[in-house]
Design a protein around this motif. Structure first.
Motif, PDB file in Angstrom:
ATOM      1  N   CYS C  61      45.459  86.716   3.562  1.00 52.29           N
ATOM      2  CA  CYS C  61      45.219  85.236   4.201  1.00 52.29           C
ATOM      3  C   CYS C  61      44.615  84.217   3.272  1.00 52.29           C
ATOM      4  CB  CYS C  61      44.461  85.488   5.597  1.00 52.29           C
ATOM      5  SG  CYS C  61      42.756  86.134   5.289  1.00 52.29           S
ATOM      6  N   VAL C  62      43.620  85.039   2.431  1.00 53.18           N
ATOM      7  CA  VAL C  62      42.704  84.074   1.399  1.00 53.18           C
ATOM      8  C   VAL C  62      43.769  83.797   0.232  1.00 53.18           C
ATOM      9  CG1 VAL C  62      40.891  84.221  -0.251  1.00 53.18           C
ATOM     10  CG2 VAL C  62      40.494  85.313   2.080  1.00 53.18           C
ATOM     11  N   THR C  63      44.636  84.501   0.035  1.00 52.97           N
ATOM     12  CA  THR C  63      45.471  84.399  -1.135  1.00 52.97           C
ATOM     13  C   THR C  63      46.539  83.309  -1.090  1.00 52.97           C
ATOM     14  OG1 THR C  63      45.265  86.692  -1.710  1.00 52.97           O
ATOM     15  CG2 THR C  63      46.950  85.367  -2.815  1.00 52.97           C
ATOM     16  N   ALA C  69      40.179  77.259   2.792  1.00 53.13           N
ATOM     17  CA  ALA C  69      39.516  77.406   3.973  1.00 53.13           C
ATOM     18  C   ALA C  69      39.296  78.623   4.454  1.00 53.13           C
ATOM     19  CB  ALA C  69      40.411  76.517   5.384  1.00 53.13           C
ATOM     20  N   MET C  70      40.163  79.671   4.054  1.00 57.16           N
ATOM     21  CA  MET C  70      40.018  80.975   4.370  1.00 57.16           C
ATOM     22  C   MET C  70      39.584  81.431   3.032  1.00 57.16           C
ATOM     23  SD  MET C  70      40.493  82.988   6.912  1.00 57.16           S
ATOM     24  CE  MET C  70      42.053  82.443   8.236  1.00 57.16           C
ATOM     25  N   GLY C  85      36.930  72.953   8.948  1.00 55.04           N
ATOM     26  CA  GLY C  85      36.735  71.630   8.332  1.00 55.04           C
ATOM     27  C   GLY C  85      37.871  71.182   7.034  1.00 55.04           C
ATOM     28  N   THR C  86      37.959  72.342   6.360  1.00 58.28           N
ATOM     29  CA  THR C  86      38.831  72.303   5.145  1.00 58.28           C
ATOM     30  C   THR C  86      40.230  72.882   5.650  1.00 58.28           C
ATOM     31  OG1 THR C  86      37.975  74.345   4.407  1.00 58.28           O
ATOM     32  CG2 THR C  86      37.286  72.129   3.400  1.00 58.28           C
ATOM     33  N   CYS C  87      40.592  73.431   6.737  1.00 58.99           N
ATOM     34  CA  CYS C  87      41.593  74.060   7.216  1.00 58.99           C
ATOM     35  C   CYS C  87      42.611  72.928   7.659  1.00 58.99           C
ATOM     36  CB  CYS C  87      41.580  74.785   8.336  1.00 58.99           C
ATOM     37  SG  CYS C  87      43.156  75.652   9.044  1.00 58.99           S
ATOM     38  N   ILE C  88      44.050  72.904   7.051  1.00 57.77           N
ATOM     39  CA  ILE C  88      45.058  71.936   7.548  1.00 57.77           C
ATOM     40  C   ILE C  88      45.958  72.477   8.705  1.00 57.77           C
ATOM     41  CG2 ILE C  88      44.689  70.952   5.271  1.00 57.77           C
ATOM     42  CD1 ILE C  88      47.383  72.141   4.310  1.00 57.77           C
ATOM     43  N   ARG C  89      45.697  73.657   9.253  1.00 57.53           N
ATOM     44  CA  ARG C  89      46.487  74.206  10.297  1.00 57.53           C
ATOM     45  C   ARG C  89      48.027  74.329   9.852  1.00 57.53           C
ATOM     46  NH1 ARG C  89      41.060  72.453  11.262  1.00 57.53           N
ATOM     47  NH2 ARG C  89      40.615  72.977  13.322  1.00 57.53           N
TER      48      ARG C  89
END
Lengths: 90, 600, 160
Positions: C61-63, C69-70, C85-89
């Protein structure tokens, strides 16, 4: 007399029942001798200080000793004593 | 609303119509949910004299306000309807996860009315509701039905369904939830069968909201700690299950034996919770939000009765055990599995087999009636075979499927049916425990232990202790238990939570959850209101004082052996006092003053 | 010392108190659909298994996350954290996680994954069965190894 053990008390005693040829005079004497035989876990289950634990149910011929004379309940050779921890269900 | 979802779902199977209505906040406050609110719906909408298996009867599935929260052991719901076994205002309480799922789907109650022309099942996914064809499900056992419905709907759907017994309108049919948890007693499964309704599947993605989150969490933590510190709620039930009761009831001389011909079964220990834990238990199982885990995941290894599943509970182990003169736990557990699969009530099933055994031994019925089976007490294989026949409704099983009262009456000997209001009594002999006899006799759904479990005080020393052979003060004890249980059932909590907490803790949780300023006094008043509501309905249905009775055997035939030898039930010593304390007249009818006091 | 959430399916009774505690802690309401832990039950086998984020060292998920965000938490070792905040979904994390332990919730426009309640997991507090534990990451391996060794010990005792 016969003493029968149930649920966790059976685990503490390590047997399901025991025949006792020389019947002790009363419940206090019986439980004291059984506690000496079976050890700490059994003693803690039946006694609270020198009183009968509130979490033990002891029947003499089917009658809860609470309705008899508690630890002073006299015993006779032909008696059947049943010892239960608090149990429930339904 | 907090605690409640605020919506009731109504499905008319005759018209194929789905509608919604708002939950009335005042009714929710006064009747909580589950048994109370469901009872109010049935009382308002169903004529007490209607045919329980006709299209005019309704069946309500209702969780309580606590259902779906992390209040300890509070994931329950009630099925409320006119019960076909005896015509009472029936409320069958069940655990599992169906009740919480109905809340998450958005509903305080599901009302099903009318009758479908062909077999159907309901698929409720939040606000999408479908009535689907169930032709392919008809005839299947409850586990197979559950799998088939999930395959057609959602693999995580919660499924409440009937088995073959409910389909052929057995009056002792259950509704099974997630295969192993039963809404039993009074034949509620036959009501589903009569409506051609095989199953209800639910998936919910919504929430139960909380008025005072901090207060609720604090009340829940306190209640959890009290249950976990209790020797029964904390450790005893998890270790041995409810079947641990076999020995203490037997040693007290109150284990009904061979159709209540005796109160002591010498080899009962072989059927108790200790034996079950040693021989069959794989692990304990918990219903939704349970911290007690009395459920038994079990397996049977012996070749004759090999299988796996859940159970038995104490009542089941007694019904197929001591009551049938049987001490083979493997056969008992297997009979339990079959009951779950066919959707049969284990208490009524076992007691009906026991009744048939007595009829057989007395020569009232013969092998010509029993399809050639030697139906004697202690005949293990015959007992299991009778469960099969009843599940299928075949041969003699079709008669057993009507319960012991109709069975014994059909041969001219209703006195051998061990029932109150035509419902089989459970596993405590009223001759050895006086108070429970009063509760069987006055029970609003007939012979039943979970309406007023005085055993807790008379035998189990839970919190207080009263002599089981004494009748003094048992009327008051019974009333307190009946009212407390009615309110507790309606809240969504499990009766076993009372092995640790009481009305005060339930009230505290309810108040913080709902934001309603409940007091213990109001909580108990709710219970009393629900009890009187059920009484009123039953009186209108045709029940009278004469039905507040026990089988004659218990009043005149003393227990023959064991610790309660020589005892009979002294119901008449308790009943007048019970009526008086209830605020009912001498005929057992609630007085105008009492009804006004309860706002009924 | 870093800690890990450890599951013991053999002790799980399927009561789902973990799900209730999780959704209550994160959402202030009881919505199992919003829980970061799920306890699945197989009724026929009588088995239940709780599942939540494994906090992988080499986390897919981080990669795949294009915005960072992750990310691995700076505050807590052994935690993969999600920053709203930084996640763009984009939901790439939900596709990448081989366990299905990162989920997108449309109702709240959030990625649901276990954050160990920032080092004090409520599911562990509420599990009545000891089926969930938050333990020292070395200890959990040692305990499990020793528990298995004990089985060998019992087996050898029987034959010797």
């Amino acid at each position: 007399m016969t003493v029968k053990y149930f649920a966790t008390i059976r685990t503490y005693a390590g047997e399901t029942e025991r025949r006792i040829d020389d019947a002790p005079a009363g419940m206090r004497e019986l439980l004291t001798s059984l506690a000496a035989r079976y050890g700490t876990a059994f003693r803690r289950a039946v006694f609270s200080g020198d009183q009968l634990s509130g979490e033990i149910i002891i029947l003499v011929n089917g009658r809860n000793v609470v309705h008899l004379e508690g630890l002073d309940t006299p015993l006779e050779a032909g008696d059947e004593v049943s010892i239960f921890p608090m149990v429930a269900g339904g | 609303m907090f605690g409640w979802t605020g919506t009731i779902l109504r499905i008319d199977l005759t018209k194929g119509k789905v509608s919604r209505e708002a939950t009335d906040p005042q009714l929710a406050r006064d009747y909580l949910g589950a048994r109370g609110l469901g009872g109010h719906i049935v009382r308002s909408e169903v004529d007490p004299k209607t045919d329980a298996l006709g299209a005019d009867n309704k069946i309500v599935f209702a969780p309580g306000p606590l259902t779906g929260t992390f209040a300890p052991a509070a994931g329950r719901f009630d099925v409320v309807t006119k019960g076909p076994l005896n015509g009472v205002l029936a409320a069958s309480n069940s655990g599992g996860t169906f009740g919480p799922e109905l809340k998450y789907a958005g509903y305080d109650a599901l009302i099903i009315e009318g009758k479908s022309a062909k077999p159907v099942y309901l698929w409720i996914k939040d606000d999408q509701v479908e009535i689907r064809d169930a032709a392919a499900l008809w005839g299947h056992t409850t586990p197979d039905t559950t799998d088939l419905v999930r395959a057609e709907t959602d693999e995580d759907a919660k499924v409440s369904c009937i088995g073959p017994a409910g389909e052929h309108l057995s009056l002792i049919a259950n509704i099974m939830n997630e295969m192993h948890r039963a809404a039993g007693r009074t034949g509620v499964g036959a009501v589903m069968g009569s409506k051609n309704l095989k199953a209800v599947a639910v998936f919910g993605s919504g929430a139960v909201k909380v008025a005072d989150p901090e207060g609720f969490k604090a009340a829940v933590m306190k209640a959890r700690q009290m249950i976990q510190a209790h020797p029964v709620g904390g450790t005893g039930l998890r270790a041995y299950g409810t079947d641990v009761l076999v020995n203490i009831l037997n040693q007290s001389g109150a284990l009904p034996t061979r159709n209540f011909q005796d109160g002591y079964f010498p080899t009962a220990d072989k059927t108790g919770g200790e034996s079950l834990a040693a021989k069959q238990l794989i692990r304990p199982k918990g219903c939704f939000s349970c911290i007690i885990s009395c459920g038994r995941v079990t397996k049977v290894d012996s070749p004759d009765y090999k299988g796996s599943g859940e159970g038995p509970e104490y009542e089941t182990a007694w019904a197929f055990g001591a009551d049938c003169g049987i001490d083979d736990l493997d056969a008992i557990t297997k009979a339990n599995y079959y009951c779950n699969e066919y959707g049969l009530d284990t208490i009524s099933m076992g007691s009906t087999v026991a009744c048939a055994m007595e009829l057989f031994e007395r020569g009232i019925i013969t092998t010509e009636d029993t399809d050639g089976v030697q139906l004697t007490f202690g005949n293990t294989a015959a007992m299991v075979e009778m469960v099969h026949k009843t599940g299928k409704g075949e041969g003699f099983g079709a008669k057993l499927a009507q319960g012991s009262y109709r069975l014994a009456e059909s041969y001219g000997h209703p006195e051998y049916s061990m029932t109150c209001k035509k419902q089989e009594m459970p596993a405590y002999d009223p001759r050895g425990v006086q108070g429970i006899g009063l509760n069987y006799a006055t029970g609003n759904r007939g012979g039943c232990h979970v309406r007023g479990y005085t055993i807790a005080i008379e035998v189990l020393q839970n919190g207080a202790v009263m002599d089981p052979h004494v009748t003094d003060d048992k009327a008051g004890l019974g009333i307190t238990f009946q009212d407390l249980t009615a309110a507790l059932d309606s809240s969504g909590a499990c009766l076993f939570a009372t092995f640790g907490i009481g009305g005060a803790e339930l009230t505290e949780m309810l108040a913080a959850l709902t934001g309603v300023d409940y007091t213990l006094d109001e909580f108990m008043r709710i219970g009393e209101r629900i009890w009187n509501q059920e009484r009123l309905w039953n009186l209108t249905a045709g029940f009278t004082k004469a039905d507040d009775a026990l089988p004659q055997r218990l009043l005149t035939e003393p227990i023959k052996t064991g610790p309660s030898k020589g005892h009979v039930s002294r119901l008449d010593d308790m009943l007048p006092e019970y009526y008086e304390l209830r605020g009912w007249d001498e005929e057992g009818v609630p007085t105008e003053a009492k009804l006004k006091e309860l706002a009924l | 010392m870093a800690k890990v959430l450890m599951i013991h399916p053999d002790k799980c009774t399927g009561c789902r108190n973990c799900e209730l505690a999780c959704s209550f802690e994160h959402e202030g309401q009881f919505r199992p659909g919003a829980s970061r832990v799920q306890a699945y039950t197989w009724e026929r086998e009588g088995m239940s298994v709780p599942m939540m984020c494994q906090q992988c060292d080499d986390a897919a998920c981080v990669t795949v996350c294009p915005t960072g965000a992750m990310h691995r938490s700076n505050a807590l070792a052994n935690l993969v954290d999600w920053d709203a905040g930084t996640c763009i979904r984009c939901k790439m994390c939900t596709i990448a996680c081989p366990f299905g332990n990162a989920r997108y919730d449309a109702a709240s426009s959030s990625i649901f994954k276990c954050d160990t309640c920032q080092g004090a997991p409520e599911c562990v507090t509420f599990c009545p069965n000891g089926a969930l534990e938050f333990v020292d990451d070395e200890q959990h391996v040692r305990s499990r190894k020793k528990a298995y060794a004990a089985k060998f010990k019992d087996a050898f005792q029987e034959v010797s």
